[in-house]
Design an enzyme around this catalytic site. Sequence first.
Site, mmCIF file in Angstrom:
data_model
loop_
_atom_site.group_PDB
_atom_site.id
_atom_site.type_symbol
_atom_site.label_atom_id
_atom_site.label_comp_id
_atom_site.label_asym_id
_atom_site.label_seq_id
_atom_site.Cartn_x
_atom_site.Cartn_y
_atom_site.Cartn_z
ATOM 1 N N LYS A 161 0.839 -1.201 0.000
ATOM 2 C CA LYS A 161 0.000 0.000 0.000
ATOM 3 C C LYS A 161 0.876 1.254 0.000
ATOM 4 O O LYS A 161 0.659 2.187 -0.752
ATOM 5 C CB LYS A 161 -0.935 -0.032 1.212
ATOM 6 C CG LYS A 161 -1.858 1.159 1.247
ATOM 7 C CD LYS A 161 -2.816 1.095 2.423
ATOM 8 C CE LYS A 161 -3.589 2.412 2.516
ATOM 9 N NZ LYS A 161 -4.399 2.491 3.721
ATOM 10 N N HIS A 184 -2.198 -32.654 18.442
ATOM 11 C CA HIS A 184 -1.008 -33.473 18.687
ATOM 12 C C HIS A 184 0.195 -32.597 19.018
ATOM 13 O O HIS A 184 1.334 -33.047 18.931
ATOM 14 C CB HIS A 184 -0.736 -34.348 17.463
ATOM 15 C CG HIS A 184 -1.904 -35.222 17.134
ATOM 16 N ND1 HIS A 184 -2.121 -36.442 17.736
ATOM 17 C CD2 HIS A 184 -2.978 -35.013 16.322
ATOM 18 C CE1 HIS A 184 -3.254 -36.962 17.282
ATOM 19 N NE2 HIS A 184 -3.794 -36.106 16.425
ATOM 20 N N GLU A 212 -2.975 -5.975 15.576
ATOM 21 C CA GLU A 212 -2.559 -4.684 15.020
ATOM 22 C C GLU A 212 -3.702 -3.675 15.130
ATOM 23 O O GLU A 212 -3.469 -2.471 15.225
ATOM 24 C CB GLU A 212 -2.110 -4.845 13.563
ATOM 25 C CG GLU A 212 -1.262 -3.684 13.062
ATOM 26 C CD GLU A 212 -0.576 -3.959 11.734
ATOM 27 O OE1 GLU A 212 0.592 -4.406 11.733
ATOM 28 O OE2 GLU A 212 -1.196 -3.734 10.681
ATOM 29 N N LYS A 242 10.437 -0.025 13.443
ATOM 30 C CA LYS A 242 11.015 0.220 12.111
ATOM 31 C C LYS A 242 12.093 1.307 12.195
ATOM 32 O O LYS A 242 13.101 1.245 11.499
ATOM 33 C CB LYS A 242 9.926 0.697 11.144
ATOM 34 C CG LYS A 242 8.975 -0.385 10.676
ATOM 35 C CD LYS A 242 8.012 0.210 9.653
ATOM 36 C CE LYS A 242 6.906 -0.749 9.291
ATOM 37 N NZ LYS A 242 5.846 -0.129 8.498
ATOM 38 N N GLU A 297 11.075 -4.556 3.596
ATOM 39 C CA GLU A 297 11.164 -5.987 3.264
ATOM 40 C C GLU A 297 10.651 -6.243 1.848
ATOM 41 O O GLU A 297 11.274 -6.964 1.060
ATOM 42 C CB GLU A 297 10.324 -6.827 4.245
ATOM 43 C CG GLU A 297 10.801 -6.783 5.683
ATOM 44 C CD GLU A 297 10.084 -5.712 6.502
ATOM 45 O OE1 GLU A 297 9.857 -4.594 5.965
ATOM 46 O OE2 GLU A 297 9.773 -5.980 7.667
ATOM 47 N N GLY A 336 -4.363 -1.817 5.444
ATOM 48 C CA GLY A 336 -3.645 -3.004 4.967
ATOM 49 C C GLY A 336 -4.303 -4.304 5.401
ATOM 50 O O GLY A 336 -4.523 -5.212 4.600
ATOM 51 N N ARG A 337 -4.641 -4.405 6.691
ATOM 52 C CA ARG A 337 -5.173 -5.675 7.186
ATOM 53 C C ARG A 337 -6.618 -5.906 6.780
ATOM 54 O O ARG A 337 -7.202 -6.946 7.085
ATOM 55 C CB ARG A 337 -4.984 -5.770 8.700
ATOM 56 C CG ARG A 337 -5.483 -4.576 9.482
ATOM 57 C CD ARG A 337 -4.929 -4.579 10.902
ATOM 58 N NE ARG A 337 -5.265 -3.376 11.643
ATOM 59 C CZ ARG A 337 -4.558 -2.252 11.628
ATOM 60 N NH1 ARG A 337 -3.470 -2.169 10.877
ATOM 61 N NH2 ARG A 337 -4.923 -1.221 12.356
HETATM 62 O O1 F6P Z 1 4.174 -2.386 9.423
HETATM 63 C C1 F6P Z 1 2.852 -2.739 9.514
HETATM 64 C C2 F6P Z 1 2.209 -2.557 8.203
HETATM 65 O O2 F6P Z 1 2.116 -1.213 7.941
HETATM 66 C C3 F6P Z 1 0.846 -3.225 8.119
HETATM 67 O O3 F6P Z 1 -0.144 -2.461 8.679
HETATM 68 C C4 F6P Z 1 0.720 -3.450 6.666
HETATM 69 O O4 F6P Z 1 -0.280 -4.379 6.360
HETATM 70 C C5 F6P Z 1 2.111 -3.922 6.327
HETATM 71 O O5 F6P Z 1 2.950 -3.164 7.150
HETATM 72 C C6 F6P Z 1 2.504 -3.804 4.900
HETATM 73 O O6 F6P Z 1 2.416 -2.481 4.482
HETATM 74 P P1 F6P Z 1 2.476 -2.092 2.948
HETATM 75 O O7 F6P Z 1 1.315 -2.707 2.267
HETATM 76 O O8 F6P Z 1 2.434 -0.599 2.913
HETATM 77 O O9 F6P Z 1 3.769 -2.620 2.385
#
Ligand code: F6P
Length: 553
Positions: free
Chosen positions: A217, A394, A363, A520, A223, A278-279
């Site tokens: 987003k 298990h 979150e 972060k 990452e 995002g979530r």
């Molecule tokens: O760091 C948390 C977060 O911002 C989440 O809320 C989000 O889903 C995820 O990182 C990924 O964010 P993006 O879609 O901006 O890469």
Amino acid sequence: MDNMGTFTPPQHLPAWTALAAHAQRLAGQPLSALFANNPDRVDRLTLTLENPTDLDQTMLVADFSKQQFDDKILADLIRLAHETRLEEGIYRFFDGEPLNFTERRAAAHMAMRGGSPPPSGSGSDTRAMRTFAFDLREGLLAGSTGKTIRHLINLGIGGSDLGPRLAVEALADPRGNIVGGVELVQVDFVANVDPRELDTVLARADAATILFVVSSKSFNTPETLANAEAARQWLRSKLGDDADLGAHFAAVSNALEAAIAFGIRPDRVFPLPDWVGGRYSVWSAIGLPLLVAIGGAFDDFLVGGRIMDDHFRLAPFEQNLPVWLGLVGLWNSSFLGIQSVAALPYAHGLRSFPSWLQQLEMESNGKRTLRDGSRTETDTAPIVWGGAGTIGQHAFHQLLYQGTRKVALDFIVPIGDADDPRQRILVDNAIAQAAALMAGRDFDAACAALARRDLPAAEIERLAPHLICEGNQPSTTIMFPQLDAFHLGMLLALYEHKVFVQGWIWGINSFDQYGVEHGKEIARALASGKTGEQDASTVQLAQLAEEFRRYMR
Ligand code: F6P
């Protein structure tokens, strides 16, 4: 202050005081005792969602009767919902008001499934993404060598990974790449910046047929960007420096310019609106991998979510599934002091449901600052964990039976193929676990069990204490006919709205995530070699890591 008028922390409301008294009244009472002399309990504490167009068809059932509460507590929980003006909250939520008051924007993911009108602003039009996804499914997109694209790899993390990953695992055809003579697109997900995850997927991939979808987003998540860059280098190494790598990339993002600056073709950057968190984003263009995997059934997924939206918006609280799920969770967390919830889906396709739910609940509601800036006086979101049944039986169920901790359990049970005996085993186990974890086994029952093994009396006496299970683990069982796109949509929307109910009543903003930002920042400082401001342990660890790197080179 937020934009939501006067705010009273929930602990200061009359219903809260009444609920605290109920908690004292129930203390120490075994769960099974709540069933005694109460023949209506199961009926009264079970909610059913009927198909609005065919009332004979039950779409989903939630049995709350194994929770540690009763009619009076339910009535006061509903009173608490009214005292916190939850009806008004739901109205404003669906009306697209900026309930995400810290970031001053709406949380209007329901609009992506037609459950509410879209607020103003761009990004809600998914037509370009849909055309692209169907072109991909139908083999109309070629890579740089002219070979047809047949493999989608989603690069994303958090909400840009967990929702589509869960839904693809649940719904993609498990029979492989060619079904009924039709070649399907292989869909994989890479979230971890640990090179091993991407390497594993690429080890069995043909570069010429791959499309990487960079899902972010913000288009600013280190990452994801590092993986996207690694993917680009890998493609270059396989296809040559002159290859048109643009043919192998698409992106889903709210930051169009950043995606284009990365090198994604402008017509392949599919937007999502800033009012979709995002979530909560699997319903938006972030669902591209799901659409590619399941085609037209994606619309059933949206319809399932929309039916839950309508139910949540319109049903009285006395019959409202997300309201009950939210209230029962709040009761467990804030009044009974239960600190953890295990999500136990009895379906291989839902094995990632606990991870998805972790982000959704932890979150969203893992917060302590209230709308008026004060600190909460009650526990908010619990620790969410879990795993697919029967695998967990298990592994970790032993602790649920005989450990020292109280854990609230959500059994998620799709019935599935009525004629497959293995499916029957699965469902029977789910029902049995909920029963056994509630009822437990006392000393006498332990002795009886041992006596059935023909053991001598002294041996029975010695072993019996070790067989005692205290029981009293409260649970909700959610059952539905099958794990298809429609029911998955309903299930995910049910939990999304549960989280809204709890956030509203606790008085926190479920739609920001400032805490995550904190970690972060330190990672960024370390990446640029700035350890000066950190504590001695952190400085030492950063130095050690550097030494190990030197040693490994
Ligand atoms: O760091 C948390 C977060 O911002 C989440 O809320 C989000 O889903 C995820 O990182 C990924 O964010 P993006 O879609 O901006 O890469």
